[in-house]
Motif scaffolding. Structure first.
Motif, short mmCIF file in Angstrom:
data_model
loop_
_atom_site.label_atom_id
_atom_site.label_comp_id
_atom_site.label_asym_id
_atom_site.label_seq_id
_atom_site.Cartn_x
_atom_site.Cartn_y
_atom_site.Cartn_z
N ILE A 1 0.85 -1.19 0.00
CA ILE A 1 0.00 0.00 0.00
C ILE A 1 0.89 1.24 0.00
CG2 ILE A 1 -2.00 -1.09 1.06
CD1 ILE A 1 -1.13 0.01 3.74
N ILE B 1 -8.70 -0.46 -0.18
CA ILE B 1 -8.91 0.97 0.08
C ILE B 1 -10.28 1.12 0.74
CG2 ILE B 1 -9.07 3.27 -0.93
CD1 ILE B 1 -7.34 2.30 -3.22
N CYS C 1 -5.88 2.93 3.49
CA CYS C 1 -5.46 1.64 2.95
C CYS C 1 -5.02 0.75 4.11
CB CYS C 1 -4.31 1.78 1.96
SG CYS C 1 -4.72 2.73 0.50
#
Length: 276
Positions: free
Chosen positions: A47, A78, A88
């Motif tokens: 992420i 997300i 995230c």
């Protein structure tokens, strides 16, 4: 010491870790009971988040793994918090999902009671206090991004409750490769197109260098006008095709020495298997 619940008590909502002290007691008596507590499982995720000129861009890969097994090839990492804040999640998928839902509900109540949109620093404070309370037993690493009256903000929250506020960051098992790309190409006041391309390149680097990440890239762009989710921004990334042939003709490598040894059979015995 964590409180112990009686068998007749009704557990309340939220996370419950009343067995943690019990497991420690079992470990202390390992010699007599032979008990070992379960170890942490390896998780895989990449992420990324960065701040550009007009807001924040968040990105994540789409592969969910269970140890060495790919459990989901189209996982959405997300999460919605408020209209101006998204995050995230990396680590244990269930923990990340639960803490983001809990954070979203708390901020919604906060907005209703104050009559103002929630600020990113408020989300960061609520989440880090929650994570610190459970001392790492909630296995989630979170990147919070959003825009409020003070401008765009990006925060990372680690499982033990420590936080960082930076212009770009990456978490997960592919974070080492992703942060290398970010440190090399990030610059202040990037345009939206430049930021999206950099987030995509950083996650792609994490996918190519980490077996636990893959299946493509999702993006979330947050500006004053609102948030835009780009689901399936890219498809599965491959490492590329071979440019040449690596097959060599017989005799290309010289044989320096060759020897042949023959063995004679001296004794042979046959044993019957008991099938009764």
């Amino acid at each position: 010491m964590l409180p112990r619940l009686s068998a007749f008590e009704i557990s309340q909502g939220g996370f419950s870790f009343e067995n943690c002290q019990r497991n420690k007691d079992f470990e202390a008596q390992n010699g007599t009971l032979g008990f070992t507590s379960p170890t942490a499982r390896k998780t895989g995720t990449t992420i990324v988040g960065l701040v550009f000129k007009d807001g924040v861009i968040l990105g994540a890969d789409r592969r969910a793994t269970d140890d060495m097994v790919v459990a989901d090839k189209n996982c959405f990492k997300i999460h919605y918090i408020t209209d101006n804040i998204y995050c995230c999640g990396a680590g244990v998928a269930a923990d990340a999902e639960y803490v983001t839902r809990l954070l979203s509900s708390q901020l919604t109540l906060h907005e209703l009671s104050t009559g103002r949109p929630a600020r990113v620093c408020t989300a960061n404070r609520i989440l880090k206090q929650l994570m610190y309370r459970y001392q790492g037993h909630v296995g989630a690493s979170i990147i919070i991004g959003g825009i409020d009256l003070n401008g765009p903000h990006l925060n990372s929250v680690h499982p033990h409750g420590s936080t960082d506020r930076t212009l770009f960051t990456a978490l997960g098992s592919g974070a080492s490769a992703a942060i290398a790309v970010l440190e090399d190409q990030f610059k202040p006041n990037m345009t939206m197109e430049e930021g999206m391309q950099l987030v995509k390149d950083a996650i792609t680097a994490g996918i190519l260098c980490d077996l636990g990440s893959g299946s493509g890239v999702d993006l979330c762009v947050i500006t004053r006008q609102g948030a835009k989710i780009l689901r399936g921004y890219t498809d599965t990334v491959t490492s590329g095709k071979r440019q040449g042939s690596y097959r060599y003709a017989r005799g290309t490598t010289a044989v320096l020495k060759e020897s042949v040894i023959h063995y004679d059979l001296v004794e042979e015995s046959v044993q019957q298997m008991d099938t009764e």
